[in-house]
Design a protein around this motif. Structure first.
Motif, PDB file in Angstrom:
ATOM      1  N   ASP A  12       0.816  -1.226   0.000  1.00 45.68           N
ATOM      2  CA  ASP A  12       0.000   0.000   0.000  1.00 45.68           C
ATOM      3  C   ASP A  12       0.846   1.271   0.000  1.00 45.68           C
ATOM      4  OD1 ASP A  12      -2.394  -1.494   0.013  1.00 45.68           O
ATOM      5  OD2 ASP A  12      -2.278  -1.678   2.204  1.00 45.68           O
ATOM      6  N   HIS A  13       2.121   1.142  -0.298  1.00 46.50           N
ATOM      7  CA  HIS A  13       3.054   2.280  -0.364  1.00 46.50           C
ATOM      8  C   HIS A  13       3.050   3.074   0.937  1.00 46.50           C
ATOM      9  CE1 HIS A  13       3.273   1.178  -4.501  1.00 46.50           C
ATOM     10  NE2 HIS A  13       2.017   1.472  -4.697  1.00 46.50           N
ATOM     11  N   ARG A  14       3.023   2.330   2.048  1.00 40.18           N
ATOM     12  CA  ARG A  14       3.037   2.975   3.366  1.00 40.18           C
ATOM     13  C   ARG A  14       3.785   2.114   4.352  1.00 40.18           C
ATOM     14  NH1 ARG A  14      -3.120   3.141   5.339  1.00 40.18           N
ATOM     15  NH2 ARG A  14      -2.327   3.096   7.424  1.00 40.18           N
ATOM     16  N   MET A  15       4.281   2.773   5.398  1.00 38.22           N
ATOM     17  CA  MET A  15       5.041   2.071   6.426  1.00 38.22           C
ATOM     18  C   MET A  15       4.978   2.912   7.708  1.00 38.22           C
ATOM     19  SD  MET A  15       9.118   1.049   6.320  1.00 38.22           S
ATOM     20  CE  MET A  15       8.965   0.176   4.792  1.00 38.22           C
ATOM     21  N   PRO A  16       4.965   2.246   8.868  1.00 36.26           N
ATOM     22  CA  PRO A  16       5.018   3.027  10.107  1.00 36.26           C
ATOM     23  C   PRO A  16       6.275   3.902  10.112  1.00 36.26           C
ATOM     24  CG  PRO A  16       4.475   0.744  10.576  1.00 36.26           C
ATOM     25  CD  PRO A  16       4.864   0.808   9.126  1.00 36.26           C
ATOM     26  N   MET A  17       6.113   5.133  10.548  1.00 38.43           N
ATOM     27  CA  MET A  17       7.220   6.082  10.490  1.00 38.43           C
ATOM     28  C   MET A  17       8.408   5.625  11.326  1.00 38.43           C
ATOM     29  SD  MET A  17       5.294   9.736  10.091  1.00 38.43           S
ATOM     30  CE  MET A  17       6.810  10.623   9.944  1.00 38.43           C
ATOM     31  N   THR A  18       8.177   5.017  12.481  1.00 40.74           N
ATOM     32  CA  THR A  18       9.298   4.567  13.311  1.00 40.74           C
ATOM     33  C   THR A  18      10.074   3.453  12.616  1.00 40.74           C
ATOM     34  OG1 THR A  18       7.804   3.104  14.519  1.00 40.74           O
ATOM     35  CG2 THR A  18       8.288   5.238  15.521  1.00 40.74           C
ATOM     36  N   ALA A  76      10.987  13.704   6.518  1.00 40.79           N
ATOM     37  CA  ALA A  76       9.548  13.512   6.326  1.00 40.79           C
ATOM     38  C   ALA A  76       8.832  14.845   6.154  1.00 40.79           C
ATOM     39  CB  ALA A  76       8.957  12.732   7.502  1.00 40.79           C
ATOM     40  N   ASP A  77       9.239  15.856   6.923  1.00 36.72           N
ATOM     41  CA  ASP A  77       8.633  17.191   6.777  1.00 36.72           C
ATOM     42  C   ASP A  77       8.847  17.733   5.369  1.00 36.72           C
ATOM     43  OD1 ASP A  77       7.727  17.198   9.392  1.00 36.72           O
ATOM     44  OD2 ASP A  77       9.328  18.513  10.139  1.00 36.72           O
ATOM     45  N   ARG A  78      10.071  17.589   4.838  1.00 36.60           N
ATOM     46  CA  ARG A  78      10.360  18.078   3.481  1.00 36.60           C
ATOM     47  C   ARG A  78       9.567  17.294   2.436  1.00 36.60           C
ATOM     48  NH1 ARG A  78      15.781  18.615   5.578  1.00 36.60           N
ATOM     49  NH2 ARG A  78      16.303  16.562   4.753  1.00 36.60           N
ATOM     50  N   LEU A  79       9.473  15.982   2.626  1.00 36.48           N
ATOM     51  CA  LEU A  79       8.714  15.162   1.675  1.00 36.48           C
ATOM     52  C   LEU A  79       7.224  15.505   1.714  1.00 36.48           C
ATOM     53  CD1 LEU A  79      10.491  11.722   2.182  1.00 36.48           C
ATOM     54  CD2 LEU A  79      10.627  13.200   0.166  1.00 36.48           C
ATOM     55  N   ALA A  80       6.698  15.745   2.903  1.00 36.96           N
ATOM     56  CA  ALA A  80       5.281  16.115   3.035  1.00 36.96           C
ATOM     57  C   ALA A  80       5.025  17.493   2.418  1.00 36.96           C
ATOM     58  CB  ALA A  80       4.859  16.096   4.505  1.00 36.96           C
ATOM     59  N   LYS A  81       5.925  18.427   2.659  1.00 42.15           N
ATOM     60  CA  LYS A  81       5.780  19.780   2.102  1.00 42.15           C
ATOM     61  C   LYS A  81       5.806  19.739   0.569  1.00 42.15           C
ATOM     62  CE  LYS A  81       7.568  24.444   2.416  1.00 42.15           C
ATOM     63  NZ  LYS A  81       8.559  25.331   2.999  1.00 42.15           N
ATOM     64  N   ALA A  82       6.575  18.809   0.001  1.00 49.61           N
ATOM     65  CA  ALA A  82       6.666  18.657  -1.458  1.00 49.61           C
ATOM     66  C   ALA A  82       5.532  17.787  -2.007  1.00 49.61           C
ATOM     67  CB  ALA A  82       8.021  18.066  -1.829  1.00 49.61           C
ATOM     68  N   LEU A 117       4.960  14.643  -1.495  1.00 47.86           N
ATOM     69  CA  LEU A 117       5.437  13.315  -1.890  1.00 47.86           C
ATOM     70  C   LEU A 117       4.929  12.238  -0.930  1.00 47.86           C
ATOM     71  CD1 LEU A 117       9.057  14.367  -2.855  1.00 47.86           C
ATOM     72  CD2 LEU A 117       7.207  13.728  -4.419  1.00 47.86           C
ATOM     73  N   ILE A 118       4.777  12.598   0.340  1.00 47.58           N
ATOM     74  CA  ILE A 118       4.204  11.676   1.324  1.00 47.58           C
ATOM     75  C   ILE A 118       3.153  12.416   2.141  1.00 47.58           C
ATOM     76  CG2 ILE A 118       6.350  10.347   1.542  1.00 47.58           C
ATOM     77  CD1 ILE A 118       6.575  11.618   4.422  1.00 47.58           C
ATOM     78  N   ARG A 119       2.353  11.639   2.824  1.00 45.35           N
ATOM     79  CA  ARG A 119       1.421  12.197   3.817  1.00 45.35           C
ATOM     80  C   ARG A 119       1.542  11.335   5.068  1.00 45.35           C
ATOM     81  NH1 ARG A 119      -2.080  11.418  -0.181  1.00 45.35           N
ATOM     82  NH2 ARG A 119      -2.613   9.255  -0.543  1.00 45.35           N
ATOM     83  N   ARG A 120       1.240  11.927   6.188  1.00 50.58           N
ATOM     84  CA  ARG A 120       1.218  11.199   7.457  1.00 50.58           C
ATOM     85  C   ARG A 120      -0.208  10.728   7.695  1.00 50.58           C
ATOM     86  NH1 ARG A 120       5.035  15.472   8.362  1.00 50.58           N
ATOM     87  NH2 ARG A 120       6.934  14.708   9.366  1.00 50.58           N
ATOM     88  N   VAL A 121      -0.344   9.434   7.982  1.00 53.42           N
ATOM     89  CA  VAL A 121      -1.670   8.847   8.163  1.00 53.42           C
ATOM     90  C   VAL A 121      -1.699   8.145   9.511  1.00 53.42           C
ATOM     91  CG1 VAL A 121      -3.345   7.200   7.243  1.00 53.42           C
ATOM     92  CG2 VAL A 121      -1.868   8.479   5.668  1.00 53.42           C
ATOM     93  N   PRO A 122      -2.567   8.594  10.416  1.00 50.50           N
ATOM     94  CA  PRO A 122      -2.659   7.907  11.708  1.00 50.50           C
ATOM     95  C   PRO A 122      -3.249   6.508  11.546  1.00 50.50           C
ATOM     96  CG  PRO A 122      -4.148   9.818  11.626  1.00 50.50           C
ATOM     97  CD  PRO A 122      -3.449   9.734  10.305  1.00 50.50           C
ATOM     98  N   TYR A 149       1.649   6.374   9.990  1.00 51.70           N
ATOM     99  CA  TYR A 149       2.250   5.859   8.766  1.00 51.70           C
ATOM    100  C   TYR A 149       2.744   7.005   7.888  1.00 51.70           C
ATOM    101  CZ  TYR A 149      -0.004   1.416   9.808  1.00 51.70           C
ATOM    102  OH  TYR A 149      -0.399   0.250  10.410  1.00 51.70           O
ATOM    103  N   ALA A 150       3.824   6.745   7.176  1.00 54.94           N
ATOM    104  CA  ALA A 150       4.228   7.593   6.058  1.00 54.94           C
ATOM    105  C   ALA A 150       3.697   6.878   4.826  1.00 54.94           C
ATOM    106  CB  ALA A 150       5.741   7.725   5.983  1.00 54.94           C
ATOM    107  N   GLU A 151       2.967   7.597   3.997  1.00 53.07           N
ATOM    108  CA  GLU A 151       2.330   6.994   2.827  1.00 53.07           C
ATOM    109  C   GLU A 151       2.595   7.875   1.608  1.00 53.07           C
ATOM    110  OE1 GLU A 151      -1.853   5.235   2.917  1.00 53.07           O
ATOM    111  OE2 GLU A 151      -2.173   7.219   2.026  1.00 53.07           O
TER     112      GLU A 151
END
Length: 120
Positions: free
Chosen positions: A22-28, A45-51, A53-58, A67-69
């Motif tokens: 699912d193109h996601r993995m726990p951030m830790t 992760a902050d830079r990727l989210a700002k661009a 490229l990823i989103r944080r999903v609880p 998760y980073a997805e």
């Protein structure tokens, strides 16, 4: 990675996510596998989210897990960068080595991956 405006740490994160279910993995777990400190991973992760490229999903089942997805844009960039990386490796690593040495390199890399893959 050149041509994509991605530092290697960012490319590594995208590559790990594109290979994950699912193109996601726990951030830790992602931070641990990328060998980044929690602070270092947070910055990436902050830079990727700002661009975008990823989103944080609880997590829906464990509120301690986020998760980073990959976003749709992140999936596109990751797939294109992976294709470019594979072409560069074929041209600059595998072609000069030839078939026999390329196979030996592949076996050595499998051995190293197995020896260094964290057991969950």
């Amino acid at each position: 990675m050149d041509g994509y405006g991605l530092p290697m740490a960012s490319f590594d994160i995208l590559l790990r996510l594109v290979r994950s279910p699912d193109h996601r993995m726990p951030m830790t777990k992602l931070a641990r596998e990328a060998a980044l400190s929690s602070g270092g991973f947070t910055k990436v992760a902050d830079r990727l989210a700002k661009a975008d490229l990823i989103r944080r999903v609880p997590s829906e089942t464990d509120r301690r897990v986020t998760y980073a997805e990959l976003t749709e844009h992140g999936l596109d960039v990751a797939n294109r960068a992976r294709t470019t990386c594979a072409r560069v490796l074929r041209e600059h690593v595998l072609a000069p080595l030839g078939k026999t040495d390329s196979e030996a390199l592949a076996q050595a890399m499998r051995t190293l991956r197995e020896a260094n893959t964290p057991q969950d």
